[in-house]
Design a protein around this motif. Structure first.
Motif, mmCIF file in Angstrom:
data_model
loop_
_atom_site.group_PDB
_atom_site.id
_atom_site.type_symbol
_atom_site.label_atom_id
_atom_site.label_comp_id
_atom_site.label_asym_id
_atom_site.label_seq_id
_atom_site.Cartn_x
_atom_site.Cartn_y
_atom_site.Cartn_z
ATOM 1 N N PRO A 1 0.841 -1.200 0.000
ATOM 2 C CA PRO A 1 0.000 0.000 0.000
ATOM 3 C C PRO A 1 0.875 1.248 0.000
ATOM 4 N N PRO A 2 0.339 2.402 -0.371
ATOM 5 C CA PRO A 2 1.148 3.627 -0.348
ATOM 6 C C PRO A 2 1.429 4.054 1.094
ATOM 7 N N GLY A 3 2.458 4.887 1.248
ATOM 8 C CA GLY A 3 2.811 5.382 2.575
ATOM 9 C C GLY A 3 3.925 4.558 3.180
ATOM 10 N N LYS A 4 3.928 4.485 4.508
ATOM 11 C CA LYS A 4 4.969 3.730 5.211
ATOM 12 C C LYS A 4 4.894 2.260 4.829
ATOM 13 N N ILE A 5 6.052 1.665 4.708
ATOM 14 C CA ILE A 5 6.132 0.273 4.276
ATOM 15 C C ILE A 5 5.567 -0.637 5.358
ATOM 16 N N THR A 6 4.691 -1.519 4.950
ATOM 17 C CA THR A 6 4.116 -2.528 5.826
ATOM 18 C C THR A 6 4.237 -3.879 5.144
ATOM 19 N N TYR A 7 4.201 -4.924 5.917
ATOM 20 C CA TYR A 7 4.288 -6.274 5.371
ATOM 21 C C TYR A 7 2.987 -6.623 4.652
ATOM 22 N N SER A 8 3.120 -7.249 3.509
ATOM 23 C CA SER A 8 1.951 -7.681 2.742
ATOM 24 C C SER A 8 2.028 -9.181 2.518
ATOM 25 N N ARG A 9 1.012 -9.896 2.963
ATOM 26 C CA ARG A 9 0.984 -11.350 2.770
ATOM 27 C C ARG A 9 0.744 -11.706 1.302
ATOM 28 N N ASP A 10 -0.130 -10.966 0.647
ATOM 29 C CA ASP A 10 -0.473 -11.257 -0.742
ATOM 30 C C ASP A 10 0.435 -10.460 -1.667
ATOM 31 N N ARG A 11 1.436 -11.139 -2.199
ATOM 32 C CA ARG A 11 2.367 -10.481 -3.097
ATOM 33 C C ARG A 11 2.039 -10.786 -4.563
ATOM 34 N N SER A 12 0.849 -11.333 -4.780
ATOM 35 C CA SER A 12 0.457 -11.666 -6.149
ATOM 36 C C SER A 12 -0.456 -10.600 -6.752
ATOM 37 N N ARG A 13 -0.891 -9.626 -5.940
ATOM 38 C CA ARG A 13 -1.796 -8.579 -6.411
ATOM 39 C C ARG A 13 -1.184 -7.200 -6.189
ATOM 40 N N ILE A 14 -1.404 -6.319 -7.169
ATOM 41 C CA ILE A 14 -0.932 -4.942 -7.080
ATOM 42 C C ILE A 14 -1.898 -4.159 -6.194
ATOM 43 N N ARG A 15 -1.339 -3.362 -5.272
ATOM 44 C CA ARG A 15 -2.180 -2.554 -4.379
ATOM 45 C C ARG A 15 -2.088 -1.065 -4.695
ATOM 46 N N SER A 16 -0.988 -0.639 -5.307
ATOM 47 C CA SER A 16 -0.862 0.786 -5.628
ATOM 48 C C SER A 16 -0.006 0.970 -6.872
ATOM 49 N N GLU A 17 -0.278 2.062 -7.599
ATOM 50 C CA GLU A 17 0.511 2.434 -8.769
ATOM 51 C C GLU A 17 0.814 3.919 -8.673
ATOM 52 N N ARG A 18 2.085 4.253 -8.802
ATOM 53 C CA ARG A 18 2.537 5.623 -8.550
ATOM 54 C C ARG A 18 3.219 6.216 -9.781
ATOM 55 N N ILE A 19 2.779 7.424 -10.147
ATOM 56 C CA ILE A 19 3.413 8.215 -11.195
ATOM 57 C C ILE A 19 4.199 9.306 -10.476
ATOM 58 N N ALA A 20 5.489 9.402 -10.730
ATOM 59 C CA ALA A 20 6.314 10.446 -10.118
ATOM 60 C C ALA A 20 6.999 11.243 -11.217
ATOM 61 N N MET A 21 6.999 12.569 -11.050
ATOM 62 C CA MET A 21 7.592 13.436 -12.064
ATOM 63 C C MET A 21 8.510 14.462 -11.418
ATOM 64 N N PHE A 22 9.600 14.753 -12.117
ATOM 65 C CA PHE A 22 10.511 15.825 -11.727
ATOM 66 C C PHE A 22 10.792 16.638 -12.981
ATOM 67 N N ASP A 23 10.588 17.946 -12.903
ATOM 68 C CA ASP A 23 10.841 18.812 -14.057
ATOM 69 C C ASP A 23 11.351 20.162 -13.552
ATOM 70 N N ALA A 24 12.662 20.336 -13.606
ATOM 71 C CA ALA A 24 13.279 21.584 -13.145
ATOM 72 C C ALA A 24 13.125 22.697 -14.172
ATOM 73 N N ILE A 25 12.704 22.367 -15.377
ATOM 74 C CA ILE A 25 12.562 23.370 -16.435
ATOM 75 C C ILE A 25 11.169 23.991 -16.416
ATOM 76 N N ASN A 26 10.135 23.159 -16.496
ATOM 77 C CA ASN A 26 8.755 23.645 -16.588
ATOM 78 C C ASN A 26 7.994 23.615 -15.279
ATOM 79 N N GLY A 27 8.489 22.862 -14.325
ATOM 80 C CA GLY A 27 7.802 22.733 -13.048
ATOM 81 C C GLY A 27 6.680 21.711 -13.111
ATOM 82 N N ILE A 28 6.166 21.379 -11.933
ATOM 83 C CA ILE A 28 5.084 20.406 -11.794
ATOM 84 C C ILE A 28 3.970 21.066 -10.992
#
Length: 196
Positions: free
Chosen positions: A72-99
């Motif tokens: 899950p997002p946030g602080k890392i916690t143990y997950s028993r079910d490692r066969s299913r995705i729980r979160s998907e994260r898009i991260a961007m860095f742009d020092a030219i145009n900004g975010i």
């Protein structure tokens, strides 16, 4: 042609490619399905060896990453079910145009299509930060990064969403992230954000 025009042209061409499609791999699905979707996605186009974590970088001043996780997002916690995705994260860095928040929302639409974008648009904002007390506390503690973080949690019909940028007092934000995650993980993340 400037870098900004190249990026805008790239996003426009991607938008036209993605408008008729919908997201085929989302939190809650099996890791194999999400891996196959990432491999076939025209925007993500992973390099050899990239599976659930994809990075793009035109220059040192502009970076993009997409990560699907069994955690899950946030602080890392143990997950028993490692066969299913729980979160998907898009991260961007742009020092030219900004975010900004609009740019993160546009990235969500480009990656996931109109269906998820509309779920996000209709989603209820359940927590927005920082409040005045948090800003003053961060200033007193001389923690400019904590003071700069702005974000919100939303809950839609299908998923929960976490959007965050680091907005300095002066100038533009250069980094931000948008996370799509299971609604069952919302309480955990909200508690962590309220108490950080």
């Amino acid at each position: 042609m400037t870098q900004k025009l190249l990026i805008q042209g790239f996003l426009i061409s991607l938008t036209s490619l993605l408008l008729p499609t919908t997201a085929n791999a989302l939190p809650g699905q099996r890791t194999e399905e999400v891996t196959a979707w990432i491999q076939a996605h025209p925007t993500l186009r992973p390099k050899t060896g990239e599976k659930l974590f994809v990075t793009k970088s035109d220059t040192a001043a502009q970076r993009f990453s997409f990560q699907a996780s069994v955690l899950p997002p946030g602080k890392i916690t143990y997950s028993r079910d490692r066969s299913r995705i729980r979160s998907e994260r898009i991260a961007m860095f742009d020092a030219i145009n900004g975010i900004n928040f609009n740019r993160l929302q546009e990235s969500l639409r480009i990656i996931y299509g109109l269906d998820i974008y509309q779920d996000f648009q209709r989603a209820q904002v359940i927590y927005s930060y920082p409040n005045l007390s948090a800003i003053n506390s961060a200033r007193m503690a001389r923690t400019p990064i904590r003071e700069a973080l702005q974000g919100e949690l939303r809950v839609g019909d299908r998923y929960a969403y976490w959007m965050e940028i680091a907005q300095p007092r002066e100038g533009k934000s250069h980094s931000g992230q948008m996370t799509v995650f299971l609604k069952s993980d919302l309480d955990k993340l909200e508690a962590e954000l309220r108490n950080r």
